[in-house]
Each structure stands twice: as C-alpha cells, then as structure tokens.
Design a protein around this motif. Sequence first.
Motif: not given
Lengths: 298, 298
Positions: A50-52, A81-84, A86, B2, B4-5, B123-125, B131
């Motif tokens: 669960d990464t970019a 967007e969850r991964h910012g 990246a 990045s 994972a959140p 999760q993104a924000y 991030p």
Amino acid sequence: MSPAPAREDSSHRVDPPFGARLAAAMDTHGPLCVGIDPHAALLDAWGLPDTAAGLREFSLRVVDALGGRVAGVKPQSAFFERHGSAGVAVLEETLAALRQAGTLAILDVKRGDIGSTMDGYAQAYLADGAPLAADAITVSPYLGYGSLLPALELAADTGRGVFVLALTSNPEGAGVQHARGPAGRAVAADIVAGAAASNAAARAAGELGSVGLVVGATVGAAVDALGIDLLAANAPLLAPGVGAQGAGAAELQKVFGPARGNVLASTSRGVLQAGPGAADLREAADRAVAQATAALRP
Amino acid sequence: MSPAPAREDSSHRVDPPFGARLAAAMDTHGPLCVGIDPHAALLDAWGLPDTAAGLREFSLRVVDALGGRVAGVKPQSAFFERHGSAGVAVLEETLAALRQAGTLAILDVKRGDIGSTMDGYAQAYLADGAPLAADAITVSPYLGYGSLLPALELAADTGRGVFVLALTSNPEGAGVQHARGPAGRAVAADIVAGAAASNAAARAAGELGSVGLVVGATVGAAVDALGIDLLAANAPLLAPGVGAQGAGAAELQKVFGPARGNVLASTSRGVLQAGPGAADLREAADRAVAQATAALRP
C-alpha cells in the motif's frame, strides 16, 4: 518544475469532441468503462504494498491489460491522492499510458467550486498540456449547475468532456437530489436540464453531447418519479451498478428507457478482483463488456 | 516512494479536537483565516512565474509572513492541482510549513463521494501521517450528508475537522441548496441539522464542535428564510465574504445572529494582493483581522 497549463496551446488539440469520440469507442468496444480503484484491500489482494510504488504497479498493469480493449478507463483520484504527490505522479503516468494506448481516460475527481477556483480545476484536468489532463472528468454540482461553467467552457474549447453528478443510487443521495425547487422541479432534474441545454448544439448536429451525467443504474423508479427525460439531455450517461450484482436488462430499461444507448456502464470490482494476471483481467473485462452489451443493447 | 497513510499510527495524534483548537486560535488571533489562492493572475502580480516553482515561492512566502499570526490559513487545492504532482508536492510542503508554524491548516478541497472512495479522501487528508494531512478540510454533500460519514469518523478519530458546504452566496447555489425535501426542509437546513447531530457530544461538553459548515457571509436573509438554526449546530462557520467589499456588521448579524461568535471569516484577495512583501502582507492581515473582529465580535 512543471510547465504552466498551456491553455492557449492547441498543439495537443483533441478532436473530434468527447461525445463523438466516446460514441465511437462504445461502438467499437461496447458500452463499458473499467474503474481503477486501488484501495488498500485491493492492492493487498494483488500482493502489492500500500505505497505509491504498489499503486503504480497496479495501475500500469490495468492499463497494459485493458488499454485498447475497452471504451474507457476511469481512474478514481481519491486512491491516488491518498499517497500524496507521489500518488498524483502515478496518476499522471496512468493518464499518459491511457493516452498512449488510445483509450479514453475518464478521471473520477468529482470537483466542484465557483469562479476562479472552478476555473483552476478546469485548467488542472481539461487544459491541453496540463500534467493531469484527461479526456473527461466527473464534477459535483452542490454549488449549482451554473457554477460548473468554467469547466464546461474549457472542455468545449479543448474537445474534452465533463460528467455531472445527477442522480446516484446511495440512499443518502435522495435528500439532496430529490429535493424540489420553488417551481416543483427536483434538483436532479435541474441538473439534467442544464446538461440538455449544454448539449443542444451537438444534438442539432446529430452527435452525442460532451456534457455527460452520472446516473446510478440502480436508482429504480426515481428517473420517472422526478420527471427526468434522459433522452432529451443527449448526454453520455456514466452508470455505476450495471451487471453482476447490479442492475440487469429489465431495471436498466426502467431507469434509462430509450436513453439506454447513451449509457456507459462503469465497473471496477467485478473486473479488478480477477487480477493481477493480464489474461484474467482481459477475460473478466470481456465478460463485463458482454454483460453490459446484453443488458444495454439487446 | 510515499509511505502508506498510517491510519492506526497515533504518534502524530492531534489533540485536543479541531473545534477546541480552532476556538482557542480565534481567541488568540481573531476570527480570520487567510486563503492561499495562487491563480495565474496573482502569481503574475507578485512577479512570479506560473509554474510549480512560482507556486512554491508564493505559498511559502505567505506562510512565512502570516504563520503564527492568524487563526488559520486555507490553501485552495485547485491552484496546486493545476500544476499536477509537482504542484501537489508544493501543497505538501505548504501544509508542513503551517504545521511547523503552529497555524491551523484548513485545506479547501471540497471532496465528496461515497463508500470506499470517500474513505480514500478521508485517508488522504485526515489520517495521521498522510502526506497531505491538514487540520481540517472542506467537503461537498451533493451525495448527501450521510455519504460524508467516512470523513466525519476519521476526523473524529484523529482530532481533525471537516467543513461541510451548506449555504453559499453564489447565485447558482440556491437551485440546489434552497430546494426542499418531502418534509418541507431545505437541503441546506438538512446539512446544518446533520452537523448539529455530529456536534452534539461536543456541545454537551461545552466545546465548539469539529464538524464545521461553509456559509457565505453574503447569503442575506436565506438562513432565516430556510429556517436554519446555526447556533444549534454548535459548528465552526467558515464564511467567505466578510469585510472590505463583503458583509459588514449589520449583514453578519442578519446572517449569523447569535452564532456570530463561531464564525471564522475567510479572506484571500484582500490580503494576498498586498504582497509579495512580508511586512505588507502582515499589515493587510492585521487590518483584515481588525475588520473581522469588529464585524463579528462587536
């Protein structure tokens, strides 16, 4: 760093307009669009982190397997967007890969704002040369159909499309979408009327419009009950919930009636859970296309 | 790439809850939040290029000048997304700089979706360690107040806040927000009632709630006409349009009545056009704080 979105640059001019391109793609590949919704559980099911990096592997595998084989692919922005930043870079790469494959990219971002901010979103996703340019995006009209004008105008200028949220199947949606204005017309009917006006010129030209609508395939009798005429909107109809556990031919007839030919069925779980193998993804997509075709174009 | 959140990671736990932190920040600095809205014309006015590098220079100058001096800063996501992932990287840096400065970051993203997608946005924000984590975000309820639940829940878990679009001043907004459901209650009133329910526990504890509302300062008589009780919502009220060319004390009294003490006035152009000099920005912000205080806390 990134170039400014090149609004006046017509060198990447997308022609013909989105509606016509979508109609042609549906004729060639069938009325199906496959979502890319890489949430954590799905990445895990594919054996990816669960990464970019996991997100990239997932998204590019889907494009590799399905690019050139379906009418459209719909990346869901939230999961990038969850991964910012990246993750957003992976979204850029995914959109570029879809362009390369010649497959329509419908980016599900549900943006909605007013004035210069709505124009900012339009430039982000609908301008020629923008890093995140897609063939079409989804937008949300809580601020009114007219607030979307900057996106509608830029899409028209660049041959792109916009799908406006109209009538959704989730139970909480009715509180907003079924509410009625002083003239007795429901909010969703107002949105559909807005799209009909936007698509009038395309209609006169005998082409499908480029302002689409999101209408859940399982909204049941709501279209009729709210007095909505989907055929008059001359709009591509992005419809989650067709086939498998969703709506079959009878329900689709009830919901979309004579506008069934404008429906682009959207599916994700039903196809993506067959992955990560490319052959398995293709087989699942072929099955979903056959189901959508049978249900929508009997 | 990045991480994972980190949803379960409580090491960055933000405490006390957003509503209480915002109330304290307004007591210290006055009821003003300065927007970071770097559209192309504004970058140009500051002598900066319309690139991610120009955006970075702009945003960090605003944070340098105003961090620690105002109750909140509100970056507008559209103007970062315009520059693709490079712009979103600048947004990450801006949010980190605000955290460093101890200034509340209200990220204006107006997201809204359902189910796992809404959870993805949350999760993104709103997740610890994400991030793009902000102290609060704006969300859009076209899919119904209940569709926002994943964001409301995660915000409550992590001590963050959510501002739900309720009643806006743009003329096109009324078609959706003033429409009425079968029980005769307007859409905007439904949204306010939803926030009131979400903020009930905070109210019982004598604290401002963490589920805020976006209510335009220039909506005039609409709050009354729609039978909305803003005080009962116990909600922070993010209000664009206070001061300068916007609403003065009399109009604010009409719109917000006894809930005026919960209003966070949002301004951007009025302050940003004084830049790029830090002293000029500070002076403009001080003036805007004084105007907002005079109008809202007479």
